[in-house]
Scaffold this active site. Structure first.
Site, PDB file in Angstrom:
ATOM      1  CE  LYS A  22      -7.647  -0.266   2.052  1.00 30.78           C
ATOM      2  NZ  LYS A  22      -6.736   0.815   1.857  1.00 30.78           N
ATOM      3  CG  ASN A  23      -7.342   2.352   5.315  1.00 28.87           C
ATOM      4  OD1 ASN A  23      -6.702   1.726   4.459  1.00 28.87           O
ATOM      5  ND2 ASN A  23      -8.375   3.130   4.998  1.00 28.87           N
ATOM      6  NE  ARG A  93      -1.657   8.683  -0.688  1.00 33.76           N
ATOM      7  CZ  ARG A  93      -1.079   9.581  -1.463  1.00 33.76           C
ATOM      8  NH1 ARG A  93      -0.726   9.291  -2.683  1.00 33.76           N
ATOM      9  NH2 ARG A  93      -0.868  10.797  -1.008  1.00 33.76           N
ATOM     10  CB  CYS A 117      -8.092   4.659  -4.875  1.00 37.72           C
ATOM     11  SG  CYS A 117      -8.414   3.006  -4.252  1.00 37.72           S
ATOM     12  NE  ARG A 122      -4.857   9.334  -2.454  1.00 38.27           N
ATOM     13  CZ  ARG A 122      -5.238   8.116  -2.034  1.00 38.27           C
ATOM     14  NH1 ARG A 122      -5.544   7.180  -2.903  1.00 38.27           N
ATOM     15  NH2 ARG A 122      -5.299   7.841  -0.754  1.00 38.27           N
ATOM     16  CB  ILE A 124       3.013  13.700   0.082  1.00 34.51           C
ATOM     17  CG1 ILE A 124       4.098  14.086  -0.923  1.00 34.51           C
ATOM     18  CG2 ILE A 124       2.316  12.419  -0.346  1.00 34.51           C
ATOM     19  CD1 ILE A 124       5.309  13.151  -0.877  1.00 34.51           C
ATOM     20  CG  ASP A 125       0.738  19.758   0.940  1.00 33.97           C
ATOM     21  OD1 ASP A 125       0.046  18.810   0.503  1.00 33.97           O
ATOM     22  OD2 ASP A 125       0.237  20.713   1.561  1.00 33.97           O
ATOM     23  CG  ASP A 307     -12.237   5.218   2.696  1.00 34.67           C
ATOM     24  OD1 ASP A 307     -12.045   5.995   1.748  1.00 34.67           O
ATOM     25  OD2 ASP A 307     -11.350   4.917   3.524  1.00 34.67           O
ATOM     26  NE  ARG A 399      -5.019  -1.368  -3.289  1.00 34.49           N
ATOM     27  CZ  ARG A 399      -5.498  -0.135  -3.139  1.00 34.49           C
ATOM     28  NH1 ARG A 399      -6.116   0.464  -4.108  1.00 34.49           N
ATOM     29  NH2 ARG A 399      -5.342   0.508  -2.001  1.00 34.49           N
TER      30      ARG A 399
HETATM   31  N1  EPU Z   1      -4.056  16.143   1.632  1.00 35.58           N
HETATM   32  C1  EPU Z   1      -3.291  17.236   1.332  1.00 35.58           C
HETATM   33  N2  EPU Z   1      -1.956  17.183   1.602  1.00 35.58           N
HETATM   34  C2  EPU Z   1      -1.370  16.086   2.155  1.00 35.58           C
HETATM   35  C3  EPU Z   1      -2.166  14.980   2.474  1.00 35.58           C
HETATM   36  C4  EPU Z   1      -3.520  15.029   2.190  1.00 35.58           C
HETATM   37  O1  EPU Z   1      -3.787  18.241   0.819  1.00 35.58           O
HETATM   38  O2  EPU Z   1      -0.135  16.127   2.382  1.00 35.58           O
HETATM   39  C5  EPU Z   1      -5.521  16.174   1.352  1.00 35.58           C
HETATM   40  C6  EPU Z   1      -5.929  15.114   0.319  1.00 35.58           C
HETATM   41  O3  EPU Z   1      -5.742  15.559  -1.007  1.00 35.58           O
HETATM   42  C7  EPU Z   1      -7.391  14.891   0.682  1.00 35.58           C
HETATM   43  C8  EPU Z   1      -7.406  15.094   2.212  1.00 35.58           C
HETATM   44  O4  EPU Z   1      -6.212  15.825   2.525  1.00 35.58           O
HETATM   45  O5  EPU Z   1      -8.178  15.869   0.070  1.00 35.58           O
HETATM   46  C9  EPU Z   1      -7.438  13.834   3.035  1.00 35.58           C
HETATM   47  O6  EPU Z   1      -6.385  12.976   2.661  1.00 35.58           O
HETATM   48  P1  EPU Z   1      -5.753  11.922   3.687  1.00 35.58           P
HETATM   49  O7  EPU Z   1      -4.316  12.220   3.837  1.00 35.58           O
HETATM   50  O8  EPU Z   1      -6.598  11.878   4.909  1.00 35.58           O
HETATM   51  O9  EPU Z   1      -5.915  10.550   2.896  1.00 35.58           O
HETATM   52  P2  EPU Z   1      -4.896   9.340   2.821  1.00 35.58           P
HETATM   53  O10 EPU Z   1      -4.151   9.212   4.088  1.00 35.58           O
HETATM   54  O11 EPU Z   1      -4.127   9.400   1.545  1.00 35.58           O
HETATM   55  C10 EPU Z   1      -6.500   7.581   3.880  1.00 35.58           C
HETATM   56  C11 EPU Z   1      -7.054   6.246   3.501  1.00 35.58           C
HETATM   57  C12 EPU Z   1      -8.104   6.425   2.411  1.00 35.58           C
HETATM   58  C13 EPU Z   1      -9.179   7.372   2.905  1.00 35.58           C
HETATM   59  C14 EPU Z   1      -8.570   8.687   3.415  1.00 35.58           C
HETATM   60  C15 EPU Z   1      -9.591   9.606   4.071  1.00 35.58           C
HETATM   61  C16 EPU Z   1      -5.223   4.737   3.917  1.00 35.58           C
HETATM   62  C17 EPU Z   1      -4.163   3.857   3.388  1.00 35.58           C
HETATM   63  N3  EPU Z   1      -5.963   5.399   3.041  1.00 35.58           N
HETATM   64  O12 EPU Z   1      -5.898   8.110   2.704  1.00 35.58           O
HETATM   65  O13 EPU Z   1      -8.662   5.145   2.236  1.00 35.58           O
HETATM   66  O14 EPU Z   1     -10.077   7.672   1.853  1.00 35.58           O
HETATM   67  O15 EPU Z   1      -7.543   8.407   4.378  1.00 35.58           O
HETATM   68  O16 EPU Z   1     -10.221   8.951   5.120  1.00 35.58           O
HETATM   69  O17 EPU Z   1      -5.434   4.812   5.128  1.00 35.58           O
HETATM   70  C18 EPU Z   1      -9.672   3.374   1.090  1.00 35.58           C
HETATM   71  O18 EPU Z   1      -9.425   2.646   2.059  1.00 35.58           O
HETATM   72  O19 EPU Z   1     -10.426   3.050   0.137  1.00 35.58           O
HETATM   73  C19 EPU Z   1      -9.032   4.681   1.016  1.00 35.58           C
HETATM   74  C20 EPU Z   1      -8.890   5.351  -0.101  1.00 35.58           C
END
Ligand code: EPU
Length: 425
Positions: A22-23, A93, A117, A122, A124-125, A307, A399
């Site tokens: 998926k990811n 996401r 989720c 969450r 996006i900075d 995950d 999903r």
């Molecule tokens: N973070 C920041 N700033 C940012 C981005 C992230 O502080 O700009 C922090 C987040 O708050 C968190 C950490 O960095 O504490 C990691 O976040 P990450 O960006 O790695 O997560 P993501 O890209 O939003 C993806 C997966 C998630 C998975 C995480 C961690 C996708 C679509 N989603 O999320 O998958 O938990 O990486 O491996 O790829 C799932 O599949 O169930 C799922 C939630």
């Protein structure tokens, strides 16, 4: 609405084929926007998030031909818009990747904030920081996130946290930018490597994916091609834990065992048997063997995946002694433990730590899927429990898992999906 009914107690036995990741899929689909030609994607998982992403691309003007449930031919050459319409992007996401892909293609984007989720905030900075390092200006106006760059150029990006999403967005934005981009403190997940391999197969120049430092030399354009998405590490891990939790014996086919090493290691530490083939893994528990308590921490790859945290905690609920689980990625990813407690689990959550005292048995109960992986954990709990478990809010599970209950039924699980009407007061 739909819910799942599970009668627990059956040991899972047999073999199961793991679907595409998926990811990886939700990163590779928007990456097609960077190519001015047809891309054929194989091994796409047949799940709601992928269908949603395909609709978003079609709404932008892409032509998508579904060859079969797992193969799509996508041609984004006619896309003229950098503004996805409607609020589809709010439902997942992965839609945040439209920012990087549209910036790379059109040097601008205007998108709704992404959904996904709920694990606390969450931010996006880091995504925004990477776009700005490549020359973009960004702002938020009436709820929309906007970005534009007069000259999209290479830049140095140093992430303050290891982030999958921002690493992917930086790669997408930099692939066609003018000059070289260096990403430091990059995330190393298998789907990041898969995205880089896909883009390189279309003519991009991305080196170092899977390490802390990724170097991208911008190219003028990408051609089309055919690409097969990697198997899903998390779906595979979920079946590994379900096999252990039911004390069963399951062979998983179509996996990359290297991606599962840390999951195998924790299962072996708990007394579960794991043996690896070339593209398969067998997981089983010896007749009469008792499993051992463990401690673990969820971390970015190659650490134990966040995950998989809910699924492993579920296994630990009936192992004698005290186990601990520390969440090292998300602020709040233990909401599902309240549902496990309804089934008799003894879990105490202290901030990012869960303390699990093993009980003899879980008991069937009415629970809900609090999120995608929390929902997978409820299925495992239902399979382990005495009696019948009813799981609602299963749209979360749909999903991200292809034919999930059919795969469990194929292994001997007693699961049914039923329609119901919610009482409205
Ligand atoms: N973070 C920041 N700033 C940012 C981005 C992230 O502080 O700009 C922090 C987040 O708050 C968190 C950490 O960095 O504490 C990691 O976040 P990450 O960006 O790695 O997560 P993501 O890209 O939003 C993806 C997966 C998630 C998975 C995480 C961690 C996708 C679509 N989603 O999320 O998958 O938990 O990486 O491996 O790829 C799932 O599949 O169930 C799922 C939630």
């Amino acid at each position: 609405m739909e819910k799942l009914l599970i009668r627990g107690g059956n040991k899972l036995r047999g073999s199961v084929t793991i679907s595409g990741a998926k990811n990886a899929a939700v990163a590779i689909l928007p990456a097609c926007l960077l190519a001015n030609a047809r891309c054929r994607l194989e091994n796409l998982p047949d799940i709601k998030d992928v269908k949603l992403f395909i609709r978003i691309l079609e709404n932008l003007g892409a032509s998508v031909d579904m060859v079969d449930a797992n193969t799509a031919e996508i041609d984004c050459s006619n896309v003229k818009s950098w503004e996805p319409i409607g609020d589809l992007t709010r439902k997942m996401r992965g839609s945040s990747y439209l920012m990087g892909a549209l910036l790379g293609r059109f040097h601008r984007f205007s998108v709704d904030p992404p959904g996904g989720c709920d694990f606390g905030t969450r931010p996006i900075d880091q995504h925004i920081k990477s776009f700005e390092a490549l020359g973009a200006e960004t702002n938020t106006d009436r709820g929309m996130i906007n970005g534009s760059a007069e000259h999209l150029h290479g830049g140095n990006i140093f992430f303050d946290v290891v982030t999958v999403g921002a690493t992917i967005n930086a790669i997408l934005a930099a692939t066609l930018a003018d000059g070289t981009t260096i990403i430091e403190n990059a995330a190393k997940e298998p789907h990041i490597v898969d995205l880089a391999n896909f883009l390189n197969s279309l003519g991009a120049n991305i080196r170092g994916a899977g390490t802390d430092t990724i170097k991208i030399k911008g190219v003028k354009e990408l051609h089309g091609g055919t690409y097969t998405i990697i198997p899903d590490q998390i779906e595979a891990g979920t079946f590994m834990i379900a096999a252990a939790a039911t004390r069963g014996d399951v062979v998983l086919n179509n996996v990359i065992p290297r991606h599962l090493d840390i999951i195998s290691a924790k299962l072996i530490e708990a007394g579960v048997n794991v043996s690896e083939g070339e593209d398969s893994v067998r997981v089983w528990v010896d007749e009469g063997a008792s499993l051992k308590r463990i401690n673990f921490i969820a971390l970015p790859y190659p650490g134990f995946p966040t995950d998989m945290q809910p699924q492993l905690v579920t296994l630990l609920t009936t192992i004698p002694g005290t186990s601990t689980a520390r969440e090292g990625v998300w602020e709040n990813r233990f909401r599902y433990t309240n549902e496990l407690k309804r089934m008799g689990a003894n879990i105490r959550v202290e901030g990012k730590l869960a303390i699990i005292d093993g009980v003899d048995k879980l008991h069937g109960s009415r629970v809900k899927a609090t999120d995608l992986r929390g929902g997978a954990a409820m299925i495992i709990a239902g399979l382990m429990a005495d009696g019948t478990t009813e799981i609602t809010d299963i749209y979360h599970i749909d999903r991200g898992y292809e034919s999930f209950e059919q795969k469990f039924i194929g292994l001997g699980g007693d699961i049914h999906r039923v329609q119901f009407t919610e009482d409205v007061y």
